[in-house]
Design an enzyme around this catalytic site. Structure first.
Site, short mmCIF file in Angstrom:
data_model
loop_
_atom_site.label_atom_id
_atom_site.label_comp_id
_atom_site.label_asym_id
_atom_site.label_seq_id
_atom_site.Cartn_x
_atom_site.Cartn_y
_atom_site.Cartn_z
N GLU A 82 50.48 36.50 40.53
CA GLU A 82 51.79 37.02 40.15
C GLU A 82 52.72 37.03 41.36
O GLU A 82 52.28 37.20 42.50
CB GLU A 82 51.66 38.44 39.58
CG GLU A 82 50.93 39.41 40.48
CD GLU A 82 50.70 40.76 39.83
OE1 GLU A 82 51.41 41.07 38.86
OE2 GLU A 82 49.80 41.49 40.28
N ASP A 101 44.07 46.97 35.90
CA ASP A 101 44.07 45.79 36.77
C ASP A 101 43.40 44.59 36.11
O ASP A 101 43.89 43.46 36.22
CB ASP A 101 43.38 46.13 38.10
CG ASP A 101 44.11 47.20 38.88
OD1 ASP A 101 45.34 47.31 38.69
OD2 ASP A 101 43.48 47.93 39.66
N ASP A 123 45.09 39.66 40.06
CA ASP A 123 46.03 40.77 40.10
C ASP A 123 45.91 41.45 41.45
O ASP A 123 44.81 41.87 41.85
CB ASP A 123 45.74 41.78 38.98
CG ASP A 123 46.68 42.98 39.03
OD1 ASP A 123 47.90 42.78 38.86
OD2 ASP A 123 46.19 44.10 39.26
#
Length: 384
Positions: A282, A366, A198
């Protein structure tokens, strides 16, 4: 596979003067070709409009149809009389600059880039060389019309050299050599481990095992000095030696900031592909995030795009896998334990820790996002 190696040069005064002249010739050729391209295009358009108004057929033979090939021939025809100083440097400087303009137009017509802009003196000064116009031997590179120039290190890649670009950064000269090498994957040991990543602002990355890596933030650390040098530059008279010195200081600081960021990202991405067989990330909308006035400077200081670029090419080199999650997946707002989805109002950006109302699990924002990214890795796009 094409890899580039950037090496610092160690030229003497004569060689540095030659580089500056070649950069000036390349810039002149690029700007001349861009102005001529615009003029010829406008002339063609005016002729076509006139034919439509009169009601006659357009004679294709009367159209100029500008292209980089035609413009290179035009410049060759006039440079001995109009620009004789171009003959003092390598012929590649003006010719490849016009070819680069042609590539810029291609990217523009494909919608991949903005319309080409005129080059400015002192901004990304560079000139390029084709593979038959230079040679590398040990810690030296041979430049046409100049001879051998010392390099700080040897070329680390073995293969066919495709091109070279000489450019200036922070008052120093560098060469970037593009080499075509075989697609050989380093046979690194498989670890059998995988992780979700992340990306964030305070912590550059958070892994699904709970570990975090702080963002280096080189721009933030050097911002005070950067503002001071920028003010000093703005006070100097244009064209003066003091302004040139102030500009060189500012340029060196920009180079230092960039090098700190790249060094941190290289170490981080190399560590990830060495330790994990599968890395799930991501797909962030970085361009959209930059629209936020309060976060744009911090986001640009992190280098999200460069992180992903390095991670993908190193994973290919090491025989590892990078999986990319769709940007619309709510990784932060989904409980990694039960899958309960929160709304934007229930979990604003300021909330870093929250408790799931469904399963009562305490979540770090997170870490929870990185776990979700890893759990959904099998359903996403793979870079391999």
């Amino acid at each position: 596979m094409i890899r580039g190696h950037v090496i610092e040069l160690n030229p003497n005064n004569k060689q540095a003067t030659y580089f500056a002249k070649a950069c000036g010739v390349a810039r002149l050729a690029y700007n001349w070709a861009l102005a001529e391209w615009q003029r010829q295009y406008a002339q063609d358009k005016a002729y076509q409009d006139a034919c439509r108004i009169i009601g006659i057929d357009i004679d294709e033979s009367k159209l100029l149809k500008p292209s980089q090939g035609k413009l290179r021939k035009q410049l060759n025809a006039i440079k001995r009389d109009k620009y004789p100083f171009m003959l003092e440097v390598t012929k590649c400087a003006p010719q490849l600059a016009i070819m680069q303009l042609g590539d810029a137009y291609k990217r523009f017509f494909k919608g991949e880039a903005k319309y080409p802009q005129f080059r400015k003196k002192g901004v990304n000064d560079r000139f390029s060389l084709s593979n038959d116009q230079f040679a590398v031997k040990g810690k030296q590179i041979r430049i046409p019309n100049l001879g051998w120039v010392r390099m700080r290190e040897e070329l680390r890649f073995v293969g066919k050299m495709l091109s070279a670009k000489v450019f200036s950064r922070g008052g120093r000269w560098f060469v970037s050599v593009a080499v075509e090498i075989a697609d050989i994957v380093n046979l690194t040991k498989k670890t059998g481990k995988q992780t979700g990543v992340d990306l964030g602002i305070t912590d550059l990355i958070t892994l699904s095992d709970g570990s975090k890596v702080k963002a280096p933030n080189p721009l933030k650390a050097k911002l005070k000095k950067l503002k001071r040098l920028s003010r000093q530059l703005s006070r100097k008279q244009k064209g003066s030696n003091n302004r040139a010195k102030a500009k060189a200081k500012l340029s060196r600081l920009h180079l230092q900031i960039s090098n700190i960021r790249k060094d941190a990202l290289h170490k981080l991405t190399t560590g990830l592909v060495s330790e994990y067989d599968v890395v799930a990330i991501e797909n962030l909308n970085t361009k959209g995030m930059m629209q936020n006035r309060k976060l744009s400077r911090a986001i640009s200081d992190l280098g999200f795009y460069e992180f992903k670029r390095q991670l993908v090419y190193k994973a290919n080199q090491y025989g590892k896998t990078v999986k990319e999650l769709d940007r619309w997946f709510p990784s932060s707002k989904t409980c990694s334990n039960c899958g309960h989805l929160l709304t934007k109002d229930e979990l604003p950006l300021s909330v870093r820790r929250w408790q799931c109302s469904s399963c009562q699990q305490a979540n770090d924002r997170d870490i929870n996002a990185s776990i979700n990214i890893l759990q959904h890795a099998d359903k996403v796009l793979t870079h391999q």
